[in-house]
Design an enzyme around this catalytic site. Structure first.
Site, mmCIF file in Angstrom:
data_model
loop_
_atom_site.group_PDB
_atom_site.id
_atom_site.type_symbol
_atom_site.label_atom_id
_atom_site.label_comp_id
_atom_site.label_asym_id
_atom_site.label_seq_id
_atom_site.Cartn_x
_atom_site.Cartn_y
_atom_site.Cartn_z
ATOM 1 N N ASP A 281 -4.763 7.908 -9.276
ATOM 2 C CA ASP A 281 -5.470 6.628 -9.143
ATOM 3 C C ASP A 281 -6.571 6.447 -10.182
ATOM 4 O O ASP A 281 -7.356 7.369 -10.425
ATOM 5 C CB ASP A 281 -6.112 6.534 -7.753
ATOM 6 C CG ASP A 281 -5.060 6.379 -6.673
ATOM 7 O OD1 ASP A 281 -3.862 6.506 -6.978
ATOM 8 O OD2 ASP A 281 -5.461 6.120 -5.528
ATOM 9 N N ASP B 299 4.975 3.930 -2.417
ATOM 10 C CA ASP B 299 4.015 4.984 -2.727
ATOM 11 C C ASP B 299 4.416 6.306 -2.060
ATOM 12 O O ASP B 299 4.464 6.400 -0.829
ATOM 13 C CB ASP B 299 2.645 4.497 -2.226
ATOM 14 C CG ASP B 299 1.508 5.339 -2.745
ATOM 15 O OD1 ASP B 299 1.749 6.479 -3.183
ATOM 16 O OD2 ASP B 299 0.362 4.852 -2.694
HETATM 17 C C1 GLA Z 1 -2.473 5.610 -3.417
HETATM 18 C C2 GLA Z 1 -2.125 4.678 -4.571
HETATM 19 C C3 GLA Z 1 -3.187 3.604 -4.677
HETATM 20 C C4 GLA Z 1 -3.253 2.832 -3.375
HETATM 21 C C5 GLA Z 1 -3.538 3.788 -2.227
HETATM 22 C C6 GLA Z 1 -3.431 3.093 -0.881
HETATM 23 O O1 GLA Z 1 -3.644 6.307 -3.633
HETATM 24 O O2 GLA Z 1 -2.024 5.408 -5.768
HETATM 25 O O3 GLA Z 1 -2.888 2.740 -5.745
HETATM 26 O O4 GLA Z 1 -2.035 2.159 -3.177
HETATM 27 O O5 GLA Z 1 -2.597 4.849 -2.227
HETATM 28 O O6 GLA Z 1 -3.592 3.974 0.166
#
Ligand code: GLA
Length: 499
Positions: free
Chosen positions: A322, A262
Site C-alpha cells: 500500500d 484483494d
Molecule cells: C489492502 C489494499 C488497499 C485497501 C485495503 C482495504 O491493504 O492494498 O488498497 O484496499 O486493503 O482493506
C-alpha cells in the site's frame, strides 16, 4: 518411585504450573463495528513472566507484536506495521476473556474483546478446489489506464452511500469527470452478511447498492466495488471465498463496472503459487456475467503478477504494497516498476497503487511528482482524496489535461528510466505519433540544477517541446533543457521529434 524422584516430579509440576500461563495459545479477537459487523482476527500469545510475545494474525498477514507486557491482569502490546504505522492494544484479562482498547491510525480508537480458543480450533475454512489454468478471451476493457476515484486512501471504513453520491456530484462539478475520472470505486467495508441462500448483502452504510449504481450512472460515471478471493477482506469483512460465481452475478445485477479483488486472507487457504488459478476463478466468473467489469488484481505484486495478470483477464495489477501519503512511499512504489515497462500494454496495466494527491501529507511539488511518475508509468489514475474539500491547487494537479494525455496515451507503452545520477532520474515514455514524454525527477531533498540534452536521451532533432506543468512551449531550436528542479520536484516535457 524413589523418594528423590518423587520430590523432583513434584518440584517440576509446581514449577510448570507457576510458569505455564493461561495466556499462551490462540485468542479470537472481536470488534463490533457501527455498520453492524463483528470482525474477527486472532492473537497467538506467549507469556514469559511479565513479558508477552506473539503475533497478531490479521487477514493480510501474521504480524509480530512488540513491547508486550502483562502486569497483574493488565496487558499491553504494539503491532508495528511499517515505520510510520502501528496498532496499539491495552486492556485487561480475566480468565479466558480479554477486554482491550485498540488504536489503529486509519480508524481511531475502539474496544475489542477476545476469548481463548481451544487448541484444535481451526483459524480458516477448508481449502476448495481450483480451476485448471486455461486460455481466456480479452475482456476488451481499459484500453487506456483506468481513471477514477477510490474511497480507501482518505475515508478507509468511513465510507457510505451518502458520501459516494456526494463524491459523484463533486467529480462532475469540479470538471474531474470530464478530465477522464469516471470510475467511482467503493473499497473495503461495504459488506454485510450473506443471506440464507449465500447472497452477499451490503451493510447498513449502503442500503441499496443498485439504486446507488443507478445514481452514479445517471451522472455519466461508473461504479466500482471491492472483494477478496479469501474468506475475509483485508479489513476483516466478508470475502468471496466459495461464492465467486454468485458474487460476480450479484455485482453485475447491481450494475457494477469495476472490481478490485484483494488477496488478503486468501493466503490462509491457498499457497502463493496458486494465485493465478485463484484469480482466474473470479476472472471467469466476471466474464460469465456478460457485463463489462474492469478486473483489478490487488495482490501487491506477488508471484510476478505482471507476467500472468492478463492471462486471467486482469486489466490492472498492483505491483507493490500500500502507498502512504509521504514522498518516500510514493517514490518506492514508482521505482518498483523500473523494470516492468515490457509488461504494460493496451488493456493491461501495472498499478503502483492509488493517488494520495490532496491528502495533505506531501507538498504540492511532491504531488506534481506523484502525478508525473504515474503518467510516465501509464499507471491507473485513481484519485484517493476527499474531492468535496479539495483546494484549487489539488484540482489543478489532478486535472492538468496535458499531463493526463501522457498517462492516457493511446500507444499504451509504459515509460522506463533512462538515467539515474545520484538523486536525479530521467524517465522516458514513447507516445503515439512519434512523440515522447520526458520526466526529469529530483528525488533529493535539495534543489538541483539539471540540464538535459535531447541528443543524450536519443532524440537528435526536435520539432516541438512543451513543459507540461509550466504550460508553455520551449524554443523550437532548443537542443537541451535547463532548469532548477525543486527538492522532490519534477519537470514533465512532451517532445515531438523532427521526422
Ligand atoms: C489492502 C489494499 C488497499 C485497501 C485495503 C482495504 O491493504 O492494498 O488498497 O484496499 O486493503 O482493506
Amino acid at each position: 518411585m524413589h523418594r528423590s524422584g518423587l520430590v523432583t516430579a513434584v518440584f517440576l509440576f509446581w514449577a510448570c504450573s507457576l510458569f505455564a500461563s493461561d495466556i499462551d495459545g490462540h485468542w479470537r479477537l472481536m470488534r463490533h463495528t457501527d455498520d453492524g459487523n463483528t470482525l474477527e482476527t486472532f492473537l497467538d500469545l506467549k507469556q514469559h513472566g511479565s513479558r508477552l510475545t506473539g503475533m497478531l494474525l490479521v487477514d493480510w498477514g501474521d504480524l509480530p507484536i512488540s513491547d508486550g507486557s502483562i502486569e497483574d491482569n493488565r496487558i499491553s502490546f504494539t503491532v508495528p506495521i511499517d515505520p510510520s504505522y502501528a496498532f496499539r492494544f491495552s486492556g485487561e484479562i480475566s480468565g479466558s476473556e480479554m477486554r482491550l482498547i485498540q488504536y489503529d491510525p486509519n480508524v481511531g480508537t475502539f474496544p475489542v474483546s477476545a476469548i481463548h480458543m481451544a487448541a484444535n480450533e481451526p483459524l480458516s475454512p477448508a481449502r476448495l478446489p481450483l480451476p485448471e489454468l486455461h486460455a481466456v478471451k480479452d475482456n476488451g476493457l481499459a484500453r487506456t489506464p483506468p481513471m477514477g476515484w477510490n474511497s480507501w486512501n482518505f475515508f478507509h471504513d468511513k465510507i457510505d452511500d451518502v458520501t459516494v453520491r456526494q463524491i459523484a456530484d463533486t467529480i462532475v462539478a469540479t470538471g474531474m469527470r470530464d478530465a477522464g475520472y469516471v470510475y467511482l470505486n467503493i473499497d473495503d467495508t461495504w459488506q454485510g452478511s450473506r443471506d440464507a441462500s449465500g447472497r452477499i448483502r451490503p451493510n447498513k452504510k449502503f442500503p441499496d447498492m443498485k439504486s446507488l449504481a443507478d445514481y452514479v450512472h445517471s451522472k455519466g460515471l461508473k461504479l466500482g466495488i471491492y472483494s477478496s478471493p479469501g474468506p475475509k477482506t483485508c479489513a476483516g469483512y466478508q470475502g468471496s471465498y466459495g461464492h465467486e460465481e454468485e458474487d460476480a452475478k450479484t455485482f453485475a445485477e447491481w450494475g457494477i463496472d469495476y472490481l478490485k479483488y484483494d488477496w488478503c486472507s486468501a493466503f490462509r487457504v491457498y499457497k502463493d503459487s496458486e494465485m493465478r488459478a485463484v484469480y482466474q476463478k473470479m476472472g471467469d466468473a466476471l466474464i460469465h456475467t456478460d457485463r463489462p467489469i474492469v478486473y483489478s488484481l490487488c495482490q501487491y505484486g506477488k508471484e510476478d503478477v505482471w507476467k500472468w495478470g492478463k492471462l486471467v483477464d486482469g486489466n490492472l495489477w498492483r505491483t507493490t504494497g500500500d502507498i502512504r501519503d509521504n514522498a518516500s512511499s510514493m517514490f518506492a512504489n514508482a521505482e518498483s516498476e523500473v523494470d516492468l515497462a515490457p509488461w504494460a500494454d493496451v488493456g493491461q496495466w501495472n498499478d503502483p497503487d492509488m493517488l494520495e494527491i490532496g491528502n495533505g501529507g506531501m507538498s504540492a511539488d511532491e504531488y506534481r511528482t506523484h502525478m508525473t511518475f504515474w503518467s510516465i508509468l501509464a499507471a491507473p489514475l485513481i484519485a484517493g482524496n476527499d474531492l468535496r474539500h479539495m483546494t484549487p491547487e489539488t484540482r489543478d494537479i489532478l486535472t492538468n489535461p496535458a499531463v493526463i494525455a501522457i498517462d492516457q496515451d493511446p500507444l499504451g507503452k509504459q515509460g522506463h528510466r533512462i538515467s539515474k545520477q545520484g538523486e536525479v532520474e530521467i524517465w522516458m515514455r514513447p507516445l503515439a505519433g512519434g512523440a515522447v514524454a520526458i520526466a526529469i525527477l529530483n528525488l533529493g531533498t535539495g534543489d538541483a540544477s539539471i540540464t538535459t540534452r535531447w541528443k543524450d536521451v536519443g532524440i537528435p532533432a526536435v520539432q516541438r517541446v512543451r513543459d507540461l506543468w509550466a504550460r508553455r512551449d520551449l524554443p523550437r531550436d532548443s537542443a537541451s533543457y535547463s532548469a532548477t528542479v525543486k527538492a522532490h520536484g519534477a519537470v514533465l516535457i512532451r517532445l515531438q521529434r523532427q521526422q
